[in-house]
Design a protein around this motif. Structure first.
Motif, short mmCIF file in Angstrom:
data_model
loop_
_atom_site.label_atom_id
_atom_site.label_comp_id
_atom_site.label_asym_id
_atom_site.label_seq_id
_atom_site.Cartn_x
_atom_site.Cartn_y
_atom_site.Cartn_z
N VAL A 22 50.82 25.86 16.57
CA VAL A 22 49.73 26.55 15.95
C VAL A 22 50.01 27.93 16.39
CG1 VAL A 22 47.26 27.16 15.36
CG2 VAL A 22 48.21 24.71 15.08
N MET A 23 49.99 28.01 17.70
CA MET A 23 49.99 29.68 18.25
C MET A 23 51.33 30.27 17.81
SD MET A 23 47.30 30.08 19.94
CE MET A 23 47.77 31.59 21.13
N VAL A 24 52.22 29.66 17.99
CA VAL A 24 53.54 30.26 17.34
C VAL A 24 53.63 30.51 15.70
CG1 VAL A 24 55.87 29.82 16.87
CG2 VAL A 24 55.19 29.00 19.08
N ALA A 25 52.94 29.63 15.10
CA ALA A 25 52.60 29.90 13.72
C ALA A 25 51.93 31.17 13.55
CB ALA A 25 52.03 28.68 12.98
N LEU A 26 50.86 31.32 14.34
CA LEU A 26 50.05 32.52 14.29
C LEU A 26 50.53 33.60 14.62
CD1 LEU A 26 46.50 31.33 15.63
CD2 LEU A 26 47.09 31.73 13.15
N PHE A 111 55.15 29.93 26.77
CA PHE A 111 56.28 29.48 25.67
C PHE A 111 56.07 30.32 24.45
CE2 PHE A 111 56.71 25.82 28.64
CZ PHE A 111 58.03 26.08 28.76
N THR A 112 54.64 30.74 24.09
CA THR A 112 54.47 31.26 22.97
C THR A 112 55.16 32.71 23.04
OG1 THR A 112 52.39 30.13 22.59
CG2 THR A 112 52.65 32.28 21.28
N THR A 113 54.88 33.31 24.36
CA THR A 113 55.31 34.70 24.40
C THR A 113 56.94 34.70 24.19
OG1 THR A 113 55.42 34.57 26.84
CG2 THR A 113 53.68 35.42 26.01
N MET A 114 57.53 33.63 24.55
CA MET A 114 58.80 33.36 24.73
C MET A 114 59.45 33.46 23.27
SD MET A 114 59.64 30.76 27.73
CE MET A 114 61.37 30.73 27.34
N ALA A 115 58.57 32.82 22.43
CA ALA A 115 58.95 32.64 21.01
C ALA A 115 58.81 33.85 20.09
CB ALA A 115 58.36 31.35 20.41
N ILE A 116 57.58 34.46 20.51
CA ILE A 116 57.12 35.70 19.80
C ILE A 116 57.28 36.80 20.37
CG2 ILE A 116 54.97 36.77 18.67
CD1 ILE A 116 55.78 34.24 17.14
N PHE A 197 41.49 33.50 22.28
CA PHE A 197 40.37 32.72 22.24
C PHE A 197 40.71 31.28 22.02
CE2 PHE A 197 37.81 36.90 21.97
CZ PHE A 197 37.29 36.76 23.37
N LEU A 198 41.53 31.04 20.87
CA LEU A 198 41.95 29.84 20.33
C LEU A 198 42.56 29.13 21.32
CD1 LEU A 198 41.98 27.86 17.95
CD2 LEU A 198 44.29 29.02 17.25
N ASN A 199 43.54 29.59 21.84
CA ASN A 199 44.39 29.00 23.07
C ASN A 199 43.51 28.36 24.04
OD1 ASN A 199 46.49 27.95 24.46
ND2 ASN A 199 47.06 30.03 25.49
N GLY A 200 42.82 29.26 24.74
CA GLY A 200 41.92 28.92 25.72
C GLY A 200 40.86 28.03 25.55
N GLY A 201 40.01 28.33 24.43
CA GLY A 201 39.01 27.22 24.02
C GLY A 201 39.37 25.82 23.59
N VAL A 202 40.60 25.66 22.78
CA VAL A 202 41.14 24.49 22.45
C VAL A 202 41.64 23.58 23.55
CG1 VAL A 202 42.90 23.38 20.85
CG2 VAL A 202 41.38 25.37 20.00
N CYS A 203 42.42 24.41 24.71
CA CYS A 203 42.80 23.98 25.74
C CYS A 203 41.46 22.96 26.57
CB CYS A 203 43.63 24.75 26.61
SG CYS A 203 45.19 24.89 26.29
N VAL A 204 40.49 23.74 26.52
CA VAL A 204 39.15 23.24 27.11
C VAL A 204 38.78 22.09 26.54
CG1 VAL A 204 36.67 23.70 27.60
CG2 VAL A 204 38.53 25.58 28.24
N ALA A 205 38.84 22.07 25.24
CA ALA A 205 38.40 20.92 24.27
C ALA A 205 39.11 19.89 24.48
CB ALA A 205 38.19 21.42 22.87
N ILE A 206 40.54 19.93 24.43
CA ILE A 206 41.55 18.72 24.62
C ILE A 206 41.39 18.24 26.02
CG2 ILE A 206 43.90 18.15 24.97
CD1 ILE A 206 44.65 20.60 22.86
N MET A 207 41.16 18.65 27.08
CA MET A 207 40.94 18.32 28.39
C MET A 207 39.54 17.69 28.34
SD MET A 207 43.98 18.63 29.43
CE MET A 207 45.45 19.53 28.74
#
Length: 240
Positions: A22-26, A111-116, A197-207
């Motif tokens: 999702v991050m790469v797509a964004l 890895f997102t910074t490597m792709a974008i 915000f999406l990256n950090g927030g979703v990681c908190v939710a996943i864990m």
């Protein structure tokens, strides 16, 4: 493959991989597909306006918030808080949750910074620029995972609603301040910090779902992650 490995793959690795996608797509949408579409066409204007209104006082405030999310401080605070949680609670659940959330967002960011490939805003940069893409903001993502993760743990143990609101308010303001700071200091575009915000927030939710939910079991012993004496309660319930 063992039951534990299957559950880790399903509850942690798969969601993290999906979030990375999702991050790469964004990033591709922001930098290529919608780069000439509003509101992304006005991002440079926002950065120029912030740079044009810098003052000595706000420079100092922005430095404080930027430092709160620096890599060195994030690592130190994460380790120290994890150690305190282990010593106070006498179990591994909460320390593992916090370390996993911060680590996951860092990997996705890297890895997102490597792709974008996105250049930083065309204004004076108040900080040295690391050799990574402007998308997303590592400072904002790390602050979101760490401070919101701590807020969640404190809120779960709070005995009253006002206490929960206080913890959430105080600690959520940190990543918000970091996001504004990174734009103010000319290091990131608005969409960079929004994605973080999406990256950090979703990681908190996943864990939180994978580690803090005590109704979930791991392995053949069917014991919750942590001490065998941990009582089984939903993740959203206060632990007292």
């Amino acid at each position: 493959m063992s039951d534990v490995a299957v559950q880790i793959a399903r509850r942690v690795l798969l969601p993290v991989a999906l979030l990375f996608s999702v991050m790469v797509a964004l990033g591709l949408l922001v930098t290529r597909v919608l780069a000439k579409t509003w509101p992304f066409t006005v991002e440079d204007t926002v950065n120029r306006e912030l740079a044009a209104h810098r003052t000595a006082g706000w420079n100092d405030v922005s430095l404080v918030f930027s430092t709160l999310a620096s890599t060195q401080l994030i690592v130190v605070v994460t380790v120290l808080v994890a150690l305190v949680l282990r010593l106070v609670l006498h179990r591994w659940r909460e320390p593992i949750f916090l370390c996993a959330a911060v680590s996951a967002q860092a990997l996705i960011f890297l890895f997102t910074t490597m792709a974008i490939d996105r250049r930083r805003p065309a204004v004076e940069h108040m900080d040295s620029s690391p050799p990574t893409s402007s998308f997303p903001s590592g400072h904002t993502s790390a602050a979101m995972a760490l401070y919101v993760g701590i807020a969640l743990l404190l809120a779960l143990r709070a005995r009253s609603t006002p206490a929960k609101v206080t913890w959430w308010t105080l600690l959520v303001l940190v990543p918000v301040g970091v996001a504004l700071t990174r734009m103010y200091r000319g290091m990131h575009h608005p969409s960079d910090v929004a994605a973080s915000f999406l990256n950090g927030g979703v990681c908190v939710a996943i864990m939180a779902r994978a580690v803090l939910d005590r109704t979930l079991t791991w392995g053949r012993a069917k014991l919750p992650l942590g001490r065998s004496g941990d009582d089984v309660t939903p993740a959203g319930a206060a632990t007292g």
